[in-house]
Design an enzyme around this catalytic site. Structure first.
Site, PDB file in Angstrom:
ATOM      1  N   ASP A 148      -6.753   0.717   0.286  1.00  0.00           N
ATOM      2  CA  ASP A 148      -6.952   0.988   1.713  1.00  0.00           C
ATOM      3  C   ASP A 148      -8.356   0.512   2.073  1.00  0.00           C
ATOM      4  O   ASP A 148      -9.027  -0.136   1.273  1.00  0.00           O
ATOM      5  CB  ASP A 148      -6.743   2.471   2.032  1.00  0.00           C
ATOM      6  N   LYS A 202       0.833  -1.201   0.000  1.00  0.00           N
ATOM      7  CA  LYS A 202       0.000   0.000   0.000  1.00  0.00           C
ATOM      8  C   LYS A 202       0.877   1.264   0.000  1.00  0.00           C
ATOM      9  O   LYS A 202       0.723   2.145  -0.852  1.00  0.00           O
ATOM     10  CB  LYS A 202      -0.918  -0.008   1.226  1.00  0.00           C
TER      11      LYS A 202
END
Ligand code: SF4
Length: 212
Positions: free
Chosen positions: A140, A122
């Site tokens: 996310d 991420k």
């Protein structure tokens, strides 16, 4: 309507509603600042991170300053972002590598990025997309949840979600997908109560009007 056409329509509507400018919700003036802000944003709101980094980046004004930071002092400085012990440890270790191996530059390569302490896919994708404009999908909590609502994945593991989305979303929208869904997730499609009635995607969303 084919899935491909449905996705195309969803993207066109999101672009029209939210624009196509690449932006980030984490305040920063450089790649290394964005990297640190993203590490701090794990399990924390962007608003809280921005409050903390406002003073933090004045106190530690370079990669070297973070690399040389005192662990306990840095823990205190970032305390309110949560998980401060691990975050402080990772930030110091990460900045030591950036300083020693990369001459204070943040690499662009996903394998090199994910070898840095505290940097998962991420965070690596945030850097690749926002700093280097490399097509990358940041998954996310908003992206995972709303992508499932929109029928683009059934997965809950962020890496599996990312791979599903890379297959379905055209590459020119990989960076924007995260930005659009964060904006949607903070306003209309909230985790607590999605407002499907008011949502401009309701006719294209298999998850519309369903409970959470
Ligand atoms: S229609 Fe409902 S579930 Fe689908 S994206 Fe909009 S708010 Fe979320």
């Amino acid at each position: 309507m084919t899935d491909k056409n449905r996705i195309k329509k969803i993207l066109t509507i999101l672009d029209a509603e939210y624009g196509t400018e690449v932006r980030t919700y984490l305040d920063h003036n450089s790649a290394w600042q964005l990297l640190i802000a993203t590490i701090l944003s794990a399990q924390c709101t962007d608003a809280r991170v921005n409050i903390v980094t406002k003073d933090l980046f004045k106190k530690y004004s370079s990669v070297k300053a973070f690399a040389d930071a005192d662990l306990q002092e840095l823990e205190q400085d970032i305390h309110s972002t949560g998980f401060y012990h691990n975050k402080a440890k990772n930030i110091i270790a990460c900045c030591r590598i950036l300083h020693d191996k990369y001459n204070d530059k943040v690499p662009c390569d996903i394998d090199e990025l994910t070898k840095l302490p505290g940097v998962g896919r991420k965070t690596a994708n945030v850097i690749r997309g926002n700093i280097y404009n490399e097509p990358s999908i940041v998954v996310d909590t908003h992206v995972g949840r709303i992508s499932r609502k929109l029928g683009l994945t059934k997965e809950t593991d962020p890496v599996k979600v990312e791979y599903d989305l890379m297959e379905k979303i055209p590459k020119d929208h990989w960076i924007l997908w995260n930005l659009h869904l964060i904006t949607l997730g903070r306003s209309i499609c909230t985790a607590r109560k999605p407002d499907c009635e008011q949502c401009f995607l309701k006719k294209l969303c298999p998850g519309a009007m369903q409970s959470k």
